[in-house]
Scaffold this active site. Structure first.
Site: not given
Length: 326
Positions: A2, A17, A80
């Site tokens: 991401c 995001r 992540n």
């Protein structure tokens, strides 16, 4: 994988995001009103708190936020953090023991600015509880912000670390300090017309515009996306209006999107940008697109009944909306 950014354009600030995954998770736009009871594993329930909006999984009876913004203009997003993130397996007496899936609602429930976030983080012990048998704890790190700036929060084997984030960008692994060191490799990049520095006494013809950005990494890996997003955002020019800032935010996020077929993971799936989401930190207006629907969708969050006690959920659309001109 991401990418998340805080995009500041004069008096306007947008935080959001890209969520990049190999599969759709079933996330929905979720508003957590002030009187929805937030339950925590190791802390007392919170029956009253700030309103929060973001993308979340809600099918388990609890808002599992991927990112969120509260009514005071504080934002947080989890990304992540494979091979680096490591939570504490033990509870700590005298600390606020918070799980990874609780950190976003916990911080956004009461913090009114980034200083409040820093104070809370100093008292938090991030613990490794799974949400349930199906939803396991995964290594994450976080970007938190207000309209003035952002920080990065990482829990590794050496403890909980909070870093000032001057470029207002976060991608995935490695740790933020390594991303910042790598960023220094690109200090010569420029949006301006380039200068001949290699042989200044020679008349070297420039064959193209944009040559000042030659060498900007174009890969889908996290270090490349970090540099690319930071370059695009910090060189961005947009009119100082809400509409122009919103448009520029989505343009910036498109430069680090994952396109189906371009990133084949070892599990056999292709990673794609499931959705892009952003919020105006002043108005709490929340915007999103999905991989299959590029149309910008939005809600005026503060127009809703934010004093109710049930989650307000808006399913995201996955059919492309097209404005047919007749």
């Amino acid at each position: 994988m991401c990418t998340s950014v805080l995009y500041k354009n004069g008096k306007y600030s947008y935080f959001g995001r890209n969520l990049d995954l190999q599969y759709k998770l079933g996330n929905d736009v979720t508003v957590c009103p002030r009187n929805y009871v937030l339950k925590f594993r190791h802390l007392e329930d919170m029956p009253v708190h700030s309103a929060i909006v973001g993308m979340a999984l809600t099918g388990y009876g609890y808002p599992l936020f991927f990112e969120g913004v509260n009514e005071y203009g504080v934002g947080a997003a989890s990304l992540n953090f494979p091979n680096y993130g490591q939570y504490n397996t033990e509870l700590e007496e005298g600390k606020k023991n918070v799980t990874s899936f609780e950190l976003i609602p916990y911080l956004l429930s009461s913090c009114r600015n980034l200083d409040d976030v820093r104070k809370e983080l100093a008292e938090i012990n991030l613990v490794a509880d799974d949400f349930n048998e199906k939803v396991k704890s995964v290594p994450l790190h976080w970007i938190c912000c207000d309209k003035k700036g952002s920080i990065v929060v990482e829990r590794t084997a050496t403890g909980l670390h909070v870093y000032e984030n001057d470029v207002n960008v976060l991608a995935n692994a490695p740790e933020y300090p390594a991303q910042a060191v790598n960023f220094a490799n690109y200090l010569n990049l420029t949006a301006e017309y380039p200068e001949n520095r290699i042989v200044p006494h020679l008349d070297v013809p420039f064959y193209s515009s944009g040559m000042g950005s030659d060498g900007l990494p174009g890969g889908l890996d996290s270090m490349s996306r970090f540099v690319r997003a930071a370059f695009m955002m910090n060189n961005s020019k947009a009119k100082e209006t809400d509409a122009a800032t919103l448009n520029q935010f989505f343009r910036i996020m498109q430069t680090v999107e994952q396109i189906d077929g371009a990133n084949h993971e070892k599990d056999g799936f292709y990673e794609i940008t499931n959705y892009t989401a952003g919020a105006n930190l002043d108005t709490m207006d929340f915007y999103w697109t999905t991989y299959d629907n590029q149309q910008i969708n939005a809600i005026h969050t503060k127009d809703l009944d934010l004093d109710q006690s049930e989650l307000i959920i808006y399913p995201v659309g996955h059919e492309q909306n097209i404005n047919w001109v007749r």
